[in-house]
Motif scaffolding. Structure first.
Motif: not given
Lengths: 337, 284
Positions: A148-157, A300-306
């Motif tokens: 849900p928080e990764l729309h529209p771009d999925p998260l690449d780990l 998903a929620i906490n990205s250092p990039r954002h």
């Protein structure tokens, strides 16, 4: 099992091609004549596909360039549960969504499968096991997640696959750290695994925490780990503490958490704590993959990039997370009483 | 009325139901026994293979699986009854072993790649009677212990376990990889339509599940992959019984027209005997 009746592999009428599709019942090898049954089979030209193994440094760099893949450094001594953590993430997706998050892609599916082999009945083992990561160059495992928080771009780990020996060898020297752990430079998340099975030993537990803090300090002081990195402290094999019961061990974790906060709260972008029991074996109260859904949500929620750059690193965010952790454990202790 | 062609690739592991689907389709399009969107326009070219498998199907004989030595491309000249458009349907009947080989050797044959490049969609087959799930030792342990199997093993046996074989990985992992291979090709243009067919659907009748529900419960990794990548793979899921029932009870099926044996289930299905619906969905 059935077999084809005689004559089914007979010569076709004419070769098929996209330009001339109306050529029924023709072999797929369109550019080669069909070999009579008593001649050696024609070797077809082939195209190589990705090998599906763990990614090396250049492949990981390409992925990070092509997509905003997040680099997750999985750190801890030998036996802390690094491989098991990643294997269980893979296993959980095979059983369904993890919380609200779905599997989307992996460039290293066969690598995950090979690593999970000794925990599967197909290995014909009677007890699950995890293959140790050998000492050597860093390798990476890839998972793409949607949610849900990764729309529209999925998260690449992109998870590092580094042996515990690497971290142990680097501990005594800044230059060793700089030489052995170049992968730290681009880390977005630093997952520091602390083995709760070892914390049960009252004589040794302070050394375990001391070693973990020393590792984090080494990575920061060497300049290899940026201070914007998000640090997740994972209390792995937490089933040992859950099974032990009482407040002795949970109180110790609370104190250790507070000390981490004091020591590192202002030195990293975010500091959070999660209890994990990837494959719980002690007691019967923790589910398979305990803590991993929470971790996935954290990432998903906490990205250092954002990250909101106006936030004081390690201030508001870090404190909030550790309070969540402490609240949860105080409640657990109260419930137990 | 226009003449054109449609190429689809059939993807599936061994015994997934690909050839049975073709056999039933070849019979269905030739007979007006049930309502169907696509019908045979006229015979053309070499039909020996299609006739052989359809003959077996209509006489309640098990249609043999395709092997690597019997792989071929088949074509049918069909008419879309809704639009009157005539077209040639071309599909390769590849063996499941060929797909396993992609996973193990990590190679595509050039001929398959050329066909893939020219294809405008795929039919992905899954058999509910033959799929491998990832069985974790700890999950299976209580059952194994109950059967007494675990206690008979020695430590020595435990250490000399079976080595990992990429051909034996869970079915859902293999199918996800096959789709990833397609999407990784440089000519891949999304959205690529995929009609997923769960074969032998009659065997699941008692479960009262939709095909999508069955997939999400039994092959959750594949289900998640398709949902997550709906922009890459526009997909729909069918339950199909091409055989139409258990041939051990063939006598019970002899009184109905052969095309009525076919069962097609899915959210968008209009006629539950129309095996051409997955094809018309791919062509829409």
């Amino acid at each position: 099992m059935s077999t084809a009746p005689p004559g089914w592999s007979g010569s076709p009428a004419s070769p098929a091609s996209p330009a001339n599709p109306a050529s029924p019942a023709t072999p797929l090898a369109t550019t080669e004549p069909v070999a009579p049954a008593n001649t050696p089979a024609i070797v077809e030209d082939v195209i190589d596909l990705p090998n599906g193994k763990e990614l090396d440094d250049p492949a990981a760099s390409r992925l990070q360039t092509a997509k905003p893949a997040r680099l997750m450094v999985v750190a801890g001594p030998v036996g802390a549960g690094k491989t098991t953590l990643l294997n269980t993430l893979h296993d959980l997706f095979q059983e369904g969504k993890i919380g609200a998050y779905s599997f989307a892609w992996s460039k290293t599916l066969p690598a995950f499968e090979r690593r999970c082999h000794f925990s599967r009945t197909a290995s014909e083992r009677t007890a699950q096991d995890t293959e140790r990561t050998p000492f050597g160059d860093v390798r990476y495992l890839h998972v793409q997640v949607s949610g849900p928080e990764l729309h529209p771009d999925p998260l690449d780990l992109l998870f590092t696959d580094v042996s515990g020996e690497t971290f142990e060898r680097a501990r005594d020297s800044i230059s060793e750290c700089q030489q052995l752990m170049t992968f730290l430079r681009t880390a977005d998340h630093f997952l520091l695994l602390i083995d709760c099975e070892k914390l049960i030993d009252l004589r040794k537990r302070n050394k375990i925490i001391h070693d973990a803090m020393a590792l984090l300090r080494l990575c920061l002081d060497s300049g290899m780990l940026g201070n914007s990195c998000y640090v997740n402290v994972l209390w792995t094999k937490y089933d040992w503490i859950a099974a032990a019961g009482g407040t002795e061990h949970t109180s110790f974790l609370e104190k250790a958490t507070k000390e981490f906060e004091i020591q590192f709260g202002s030195r990293v972008g975010r500091l959070s704590f999660t209890t994990v029991a990837a494959r719980p074996e002690k007691g019967e109260n923790l589910e398979f993959g305990h803590g991993i859904p929470e971790l996935l949500k954290e990432w998903a929620i906490n990205s250092p990039r954002h990250r909101d750059m106006n936030l004081t690193p390690g201030d508001e965010a870090g404190t909030r997370e550790s309070e969540t952790f402490l609240d949860r454990h105080f409640k657990a202790v109260q419930d137990a009483q | 009325m226009t003449e054109s062609s449609n190429q689809f690739v059939m993807i599936g592991l061994p015994a997934a139901g690909k050839t049975s689907f073709l056999a039933a389709l070849w019979y269905l399009v030739q007979h007006a026994q049930v309502e169907r969107r696509l019908e045979l326009k006229h015979f053309e070219g070499d039909m020996k293979y299609l006739n052989q498998i359809a003959d077996l199907w209509v006489t309640f004989e098990v249609v043999p699986r395709t092997t690597t030595s019997t792989e071929r491309t088949v074509s049918m000249v069909l008419k879309d009854t809704a639009t009157n458009r005539t077209f040639t349907l071309t599909v390769p009947d590849l063996s499941g072993e060929s797909f396993v080989s992609q996973l193990v050797a990590r190679q595509l044959t050039v001929s398959y790649d050329k066909f893939l490049r020219a294809s405008s969609g795929a039919i992905l087959f899954v058999s509910p009677l033959d799929y491998r799930k990832p069985a974790r030792i700890n999950k299976a342990k209580p059952l194994i212990e109950e059967m007494g199997a675990a206690t008979d093993k020695t430590d020595a046996q435990d250490n000399s376990s079976v080595t990992w074989d990429p051909a034996q990985t869970p079915t859902q992992v293999q199918l996800v990889e096959l789709l990833q291979f397609i999407a990784d090709r440089d000519y891949f243009k999304p959205p690529f339509p995929v009609a997923l067919i769960i074969s032998a659907w009659d065997q699941l009748e008692g479960e009262n599940k939709t095909p999508a529900k069955w997939l999400s419960e039994e092959l959750p990794l594949l289900s998640q992959f398709l949902e997550s990548n709906h922009k890459l793979f526009d997909h729909t899921i069918y339950g199909v019984s091409a055989q139409g029932g258990d041939y051990k009870k063939a006598d019970e099926l002899t009184h109905i027209p052969p095309s009525e044996r076919i069962v097609v289930v899915g959210a968008e299905v209009k006629n539950d005997h129309d095996l051409t619906e997955p094809l018309t969905w791919l062509m829409r």
